[in-house]
Write an enzyme that holds these catalytic residues in place. Structure first.
Site, mmCIF file in Angstrom:
data_model
loop_
_atom_site.group_PDB
_atom_site.id
_atom_site.type_symbol
_atom_site.label_atom_id
_atom_site.label_comp_id
_atom_site.label_asym_id
_atom_site.label_seq_id
_atom_site.Cartn_x
_atom_site.Cartn_y
_atom_site.Cartn_z
ATOM 1 C CE1 TYR A 157 -6.775 -1.391 7.288
ATOM 2 C CE2 TYR A 157 -5.569 -0.973 5.263
ATOM 3 C CZ TYR A 157 -5.662 -0.929 6.646
ATOM 4 O OH TYR A 157 -4.625 -0.404 7.378
ATOM 5 C CG ASP A 166 -3.459 8.474 7.981
ATOM 6 O OD1 ASP A 166 -3.255 7.253 8.184
ATOM 7 O OD2 ASP A 166 -3.811 8.934 6.888
ATOM 8 C CD GLU A 207 -2.990 -1.006 2.307
ATOM 9 O OE1 GLU A 207 -3.930 -1.817 2.292
ATOM 10 O OE2 GLU A 207 -2.805 -0.197 3.230
#
Lengths: 276, 407
Positions: A175, A60, A49
């Protein structure tokens, strides 16, 4: 066939689980990204990734935020990221590559232009963090037509109904975000993850990757026992930052991190018959 | 044969169930927040039709906030400008000195209903942070306010107010260290603490249902103003003027008038040092559509889609996005968006202070500065309602410093 699907089939036949490292393109410097990608593959990465840096990476944690800031300061635009992918592909035609980033840089380029450029560069999947499936009709259509897998997140809070709908639209793998938090958060709870993965498996045949909170070989091994893929990001990005001034050592040590996870995962997924 | 007229838009029908104002709005967040947004949306839907909730909200607005706020005829200032009659909607007289409290009182009641025990908020100038800390103190809830490290330096007074009220002010050092980064950080906190935490967004931006919910809490401004004009002056105003950063005070004033075709609507953005200098926050005037902070709207970004830094003398307007409903109102032409420079806003600040004995916030001063241009173009039998969204006490250090005066 899409390289991601092919790779998961190979792994399944071999009885192994996928190891998916994440790094931010252009961090610490754009010219170090492609050599790092090759080093990751050599150390045992099955899929990579590659983060497309964004000024406001709201999902994040601090490690990847700072990586984005460093990469942007070095002029890592989305087009530059695609050039890096193209450069990687000149040597490596097998390893699937997934771009992970945020929507606005893609919208600025235009979905059609982005998908065409990504396909030409050799991208296999795109995970757009802030693009939930219900807003993604146009990009999904474009990506499917180009043979690029639209990859989506599933969270601990996602309902069964949402998981079903997401799985119908997703390609490549799902995911699973292993914890309530941002990337680089505290360690995940393997038992909780296992329980949720069982729920997700009942909804889809897609391979399941698990990420967020995987920092070391024992955790990678534990997750490999219950998932199809292990994603590790912040732990690598943090180490890359520490060693940014010594690129040789950076590649060596980050590759060693991956190799150690690879080894722990392969031991964990070995048939138990050998143990007795 | 004449072409059929397009049916007039019924503004009460927007946004749709997924928060879209045609192409704008929506929910663009990571999957980790989607269920939290659904939960919030359902709780909000239950409350907005619940007479008990609305009665409690009305009582708080009356007795705690001090509503209704007056609609004041600025007679002397109107005469000086020599055109339309100017009416000030006095949101500066609310508890905590700005319109922000209308929203935090509402969201806090909702948080209590949902059983949340911890409130988080982002703030730029500190006004929403203070309004959040205020309601948290009143309900005995924990409160964490995210504020850019840069803004903490600029707004020491509000930081101290929040701390006095018992809130934790969390400095944000990522990105440009201002409001947009504080919003990112609050979203990260919410993802991690979604079980017990309620995120109070301070403006009509963010993912659905925030733009709708905050609008409905702020629309009390426009509902009152409309009724005050009709009962006290027997007519609707000819124009509305309000400043636009994220755009909550503006939507609050505008929304109840949107279906009144005769009312012209002006949103005033911050042109900072001038739009052509690049140092501004005039998102609608100079930006383009994109996706930031959970919604599709106009924003200020570079050619690669990276969000750019903004500038305004007023910290409350210093934001690279804008509420999605404003983006839509601009595109369909229902509202016009204009921009006022720092210098013009400062002039507006002084003008009102001297003409009416009211010290306005620098944010509101942008709206006032536009009124000084608009009013003289109108007739004395016409009227303008301008939202005086906040009082200027918080800004006197900024103004003094700009004028070389040390306090």
């Amino acid at each position: 066939m899409n390289r991601i699907t092919h790779r998961f089939q190979e792994l399944r036949r071999a009885g192994r689980k996928a190891l998916i490292p994440y790094i931010t393109a252009g961090d610490p410097r754009p010219e170090l990204t492609v050599p790092m990608l090759h080093a990751l593959v050599a150390a045992g990465a099955d899929i990579i990734e590659l983060g497309v840096p964004f000024s406001d990476p709201m999902a994040d944690g601090p490690v990847i935020q700072k990586a984005c800031e460093r990469a942007l300061a070095q002029g890592t635009t989305p087009r530059r990221v695609l050039e890096l992918v193209r450069e990687f592909r000149q040597i490596d035609a097998q390893t699937p590559l997934v771009l992970m980033g945020y929507l606005n840089p893609i919208e600025r380029m235009g979905h059609a232009a982005f998908v065409a450029a990504a396909r030409d560069a050799g991208v296999d999947g795109v995970l757009t963090v802030d693009l939930p499936p219900e807003e993604a009709a146009e990009p999904i259509e474009l990506m499917n037509a180009a043979g690029i897998a639209p990859i989506f997140l599933v969270a601990p809070t996602s309902s069964v109904e949402r998981i079903r709908r997401t799985a119908q639209l997703a390609r490549g793998y799902l995911y699973y975000v292993s914890l309530k938090g941002v990337t680089g958060s505290a360690a995940l709870n393997v038992a909780e993850v296992a329980e949720k993965l069982a729920t997700i498996r009942a909804c889809t045949d897609l391979p399941l990757g698990v990420g967020f909170g995987i920092k070391d070989p024992p955790t990678a091994a534990a997750v490999a026992r219950i998932a199809d893929a292990v994603v590790v990001g912040s732990a690598l990005v943090a180490r890359m930052h520490e060693l940014a001034d010594d690129p040789e050592r950076m590649r060596r040590e980050v590759a060693a991190q991956i190799a150690a996870m690879r080894q722990a995962m392969d031991q964990a997924s070995m048939p138990t018959a050998f143990a007795g | 044969m004449k072409a059929a007229l397009r049916n007039p838009v019924d503004f009460s029908q927007f946004p749709d169930a997924n928060g879209h104002f045609e192409r704008y709005g929506g929910r663009f967040v990571a999957e980790t927040l989607m269920e939290a947004l659904h939960e919030l949306n359902e709780a909000w839907r239950d409350c907005r039709g619940d007479p008990e909730f609305l009665a409690e909200l009305d009582a708080d607005l009356a007795h705690y906030v001090g509503r209704p706020s007056p609609l004041y005829y600025a007679e002397r200032w109107s005469r000086q400008l020599g055109g339309a009659r100017i009416y000030l909607k006095r949101e500066d007289l609310n508890h905590t000195g700005a319109h922000k409290i209308n929203n935090t009182v509402g969201q806090a009641l909702l948080a209590k209903r949902m059983g949340k025990t911890r409130l988080i908020a982002e703030t730029g100038a500190g006004q929403h942070g203070v309004a959040s800390a205020t309601v948290a103190a009143r309900l005995g809830m924990e409160c964490v306010v995210y504020m850019g490290a840069e803004d903490i330096q600029r707004q020491a007074l509000n930081v101290y107010r929040m701390r006095l009220l018992g809130a934790t002010v969390q400095p944000v050092t990522s990105g440009s260290r201002t409001l947009k980064d504080a919003l990112n950080e609050a979203l990260r906190d919410w993802v991690a603490n979604v079980d017990d935490t309620f995120y109070m967004i301070g403006t009509v931006a963010g993912p659905h249902p925030y733009p709708l919910m905050v609008r409905e809490f702020q629309a009390v401004i426009g509902r009152e103003a409309r009724e005050q004009m009709l009962t006290e002056y027997n007519a609707l105003p000819d124009a509305l003027v309000a400043c636009v950063g994220g755009g909550s005070n503006a939507i609050g004033l505008f929304h109840p008038f949107l279906n009144d075709d005769t009312v012209a609507i002006y949103g005033v953005e911050a042109a900072g040092s001038g739009i052509d200098t690049g140092r501004h926050a005039a998102t609608l005037c100079a930006g383009q559509p994109g996706v930031l902070h959970g919604n599709r709207t106009y924003l200020l970004d570079d050619e690669h889609g990276q969000i750019t830094e903004t500038h305004s003398v007023s910290a409350g307007l210093d934001y690279p996005g804008v509420g999605p409903e404003h983006a839509w109102l601009k595109d369909i032409g229902r509202a016009q968006y204009v921009a006022i420079t720092d210098d013009e806003a400062l002039q507006g600040f002084h003008d009102l202070t001297r003409a009416e004995g009211i010290i306005p916030a620098l944010e509101s001063s942008h709206a006032l500065a536009y009124v000084t241009k608009l009013a003289p173009t109108m007739r004395p039998d016409q009227s303008i309602v301008v939202n005086l969204s906040g009082r200027g006490d918080k800004d006197i250090y900024t103004v003094a410093a700009l004028e070389g005066i040390q306090l």
